[in-house]
Design a protein around this motif. Structure first.
Motif, PDB file in Angstrom:
ATOM      1  N   PHE A 109       0.757  -1.126   0.097  1.00  0.00           N
ATOM      2  CA  PHE A 109      -0.133   0.025   0.077  1.00  0.00           C
ATOM      3  C   PHE A 109       0.755   1.435  -0.023  1.00  0.00           C
ATOM      4  O   PHE A 109       0.238   2.501  -0.159  1.00  0.00           O
ATOM      5  CB  PHE A 109      -0.807   0.026   1.144  1.00  0.00           C
TER       6      PHE A 109
ATOM      7  N   VAL B  89     -10.874  -1.275   2.938  1.00  0.00           N
ATOM      8  CA  VAL B  89      -9.804  -1.514   1.870  1.00  0.00           C
ATOM      9  C   VAL B  89     -10.489  -2.804   1.062  1.00  0.00           C
ATOM     10  O   VAL B  89     -10.325  -2.689  -0.244  1.00  0.00           O
ATOM     11  CB  VAL B  89      -8.232  -1.607   2.051  1.00  0.00           C
TER      12      VAL B  89
ATOM     13  N   SER C 174      -8.733   1.606  -3.119  1.00  0.00           N
ATOM     14  CA  SER C 174      -8.148   2.989  -2.550  1.00  0.00           C
ATOM     15  C   SER C 174      -7.460   2.922  -1.077  1.00  0.00           C
ATOM     16  O   SER C 174      -7.920   3.661  -0.498  1.00  0.00           O
ATOM     17  CB  SER C 174      -9.153   3.974  -2.447  1.00  0.00           C
ATOM     18  N   PRO C 175      -6.169   2.420  -0.832  1.00  0.00           N
ATOM     19  CA  PRO C 175      -5.817   2.256   0.605  1.00  0.00           C
ATOM     20  C   PRO C 175      -5.509   3.720   1.089  1.00  0.00           C
ATOM     21  O   PRO C 175      -5.644   3.847   2.140  1.00  0.00           O
ATOM     22  CB  PRO C 175      -4.631   1.236   0.666  1.00  0.00           C
TER      23      PRO C 175
ATOM     24  N   ALA D  66      -8.686   5.592   1.826  1.00  0.00           N
ATOM     25  CA  ALA D  66      -9.116   4.974   3.190  1.00  0.00           C
ATOM     26  C   ALA D  66      -8.363   5.287   4.317  1.00  0.00           C
ATOM     27  O   ALA D  66      -8.967   5.656   5.462  1.00  0.00           O
ATOM     28  CB  ALA D  66      -9.119   3.309   2.965  1.00  0.00           C
TER      29      ALA D  66
END
Ligand SMILES: [Zn+2]
Length: 493
Positions: A325, A349, A354-355, A358
């Motif tokens: 990530f 996630v 979209s880590p 988030a």
């Protein structure tokens, strides 16, 4: 100081850590007494843990399962066969005068603890073994003169802790610095908390550790003579005690002396270790097989069932967050040290992808709201599904990030779905160029001076104008479109 630095380069420290960790079970290891910290002395005892004649031990199945989980977390071998032994000693903190422990056939053997340092560097330390035993009672040494036993010194013994399940993690001497020792201990602590194996509270004695420290000339093949350091009651004191002991041993050798094998106590106030006693050898304990307990034969199916229900170990998260990530070490550590929050983040996630977006919500708005309200993120009204939906709305540019902040505050207060809030409140971002053009025209007409300044090269006026358009649109205009249209219209004017 320059001397110290060059001596530290001349010598290498070799450190091995032994930890005692109380297991989080409801009852003691071999009887039904509660496994709870504190309480009036000698109130949590029974014939078994007081070793009254004829009382026999029965092993605690939960403790054995927790041991297996601990071993699996560090890739240790779990032999099919293990056994308990009596460790004999003369000290009044066990009513039996022996402690049930494991000598040559522990529940877990080998394994490796992977950990990381503050700068993100990955390290590992091999485990010799983790074995299961029972905790001893607690003795308090008191002086004379309080009237109970006139004129003598004496010890008070509390057996509430006697028989509490205890695991001893014996590490190989793979550690080379005080920072590494702390990184290793943090890894143990995080893992045991994550697995629910122990609450690992040094202040309540559910984690206690000793450090074996020696030094040798850098590059020398053999280990130097080690001293065992005790009485460290925080990770900070482990760090400081090791630092101080390395300096002491180097000074002894540089002064022409010899380091002697002994047990040394850490004096927190003075910041030095002091000699306690010469180290007893393992054979002084006269181990022999515990005749009151049958050996443990562990069913592979039970081990696999435990493995299947284990959460990811913190180091797995560390690698996934930092390497897959691209999250910073500091933010990763923040998440990993809060397992419910990390679990929440993982679920978001898993749904939204979209880590990084988030992460901003989880460590930003949500953590702030959690701090303000005293409710943890994972126990709040914003479900991972609702946050994932919100992230999807931002990704699709249905709402902008400013509106997203409002939505998350509403979700925090009332729960529900992000989509429903956006629809009910008409918060969808305005991306229709015609509608935005109208807002832009209004703002340009009202700010002729700003336009002149921008044309004269004051680039930051544009930010102000974008802000004005956002305000006129009640936050709903797409800010990228606004900026593009502003530039276009000013250039054409
Ligand atoms: Zn008991």
């Amino acid at each position: 100081m320059t001397t110290t630095v060059s001596l530290r380069e001349k010598y290498e420290a070799v450190i091995g850590i032994e930890c005692h960790v109380e297991l989080k079970t409801t009852s003691k290891m071999f009887c039904g007494c509660p496994n709870e910290f504190g309480g009036a002395p000698n109130t949590k005892v029974c014939p078994v843990c007081l070793a009254l004649p004829g009382a026999l031990p029965v092993p605690n199945a939960k403790a054995i399962e927790l041991m297996i989980a601990a071993g699996l977390a560090f890739d240790a071998e779990i032999p099919a066969f293990s056994k308990f032994d009596r460790k004999n000693y003369f000290y009044p903190d066990m009513p039996k005068d022996y402690q049930i422990s494991q000598f040559d056939m522990p529940i877990t053997q080998g394994g490796v603890v992977n950990y990381w340092l503050a700068d993100g560097e990955k390290k590992s330390c091999r485990l010799t073994r983790i074995h299961l035993e029972e905790d001893t009672g607690k003795s308090t040494h008191a002086g004379s003169g309080d009237g109970r036993i006139a004129g003598s010194t004496y010890s008070l013994v509390d057996f509430n802790r006697a028989g509490v399940p205890l695991m001893e993690c014996v590490g190989e001497p793979d550690i080379r610095s005080a920072d590494e020792a702390v990184g290793y201990l943090e890894a143990l602590k995080r893992t045991f908390v994550e697995l629910g194996v122990s609450d690992v509270k040094m202040e309540e004695g559910s984690l206690r550790c000793d450090a074996n420290v020696s030094v040798r000339l850098r590059g020398a093949p053999e280990y130097g003579t080690k001293a065992e350091i005790k009485n460290m009651n925080s990770f900070r004191s482990v760090h400081d005690a090791i630092e101080s002991e390395i300096d002491r041993q180097i000074a002894v050798i540089e002064g022409g002396g010899r380091v002697v094998q002994e047990t040394r106590g850490w004096d927190e106030a003075a910041g030095v270790t002091h000699s306690m006693r010469s180290k007893e050898q393992a054979h002084d304990y006269r181990y022999f097989p515990e005749p009151d307990l049958v050996p443990l034969e562990l069913d592979r199916a039970v081990i696999e069932r435990i493995r299947a229900t284990m959460p990811p170990v913190p180091f797995e998260r560390f690698e996934r967050y930092t390497e897959t990530f691209g999250i910073s070490v500091k933010q990763t550590t923040q998440l990993v040290d809060n397992p419910p929050l990390a679990g929440y983040f993982d679920r978001v996630v898993a749904i939204a992808g979209s880590p990084s977006v988030a992460l901003n919500f989880v460590l930003g708005d949500l953590s702030r709201l959690a701090n303000e309200s005293g409710t943890p993120v994972a126990g709040g009204k914003v479900t991972p599904e609702a946050l994932a939906e919100l992230i999807a709305l931002v990704d699709a540019k249905t709402i902008n990030s400013k509106i997203a902040k409002d939505v998350i505050a509403r979700l925090w207060a009332n729960g529900g779905s992000a989509m429903a809030i956006v629809e009910a409140e008409g918060l969808s971002q305005v991306s229709d160029p015609g509608a935005i053009a109208q807002f832009v025209d209004d703002v340009l007409a009202a700010n002729a001076e700003g336009v002149t300044q921008f044309k004269a090269g004051k680039e930051n006026v544009l930010k102000f104008l974008v802000g004005q358009v956002m305000k006129t649109s009640r936050g709903k205009a797409n800010p990228e479109l606004v900026e593009a249209l502003l530039r276009e219209k000013i250039a054409a004017s």
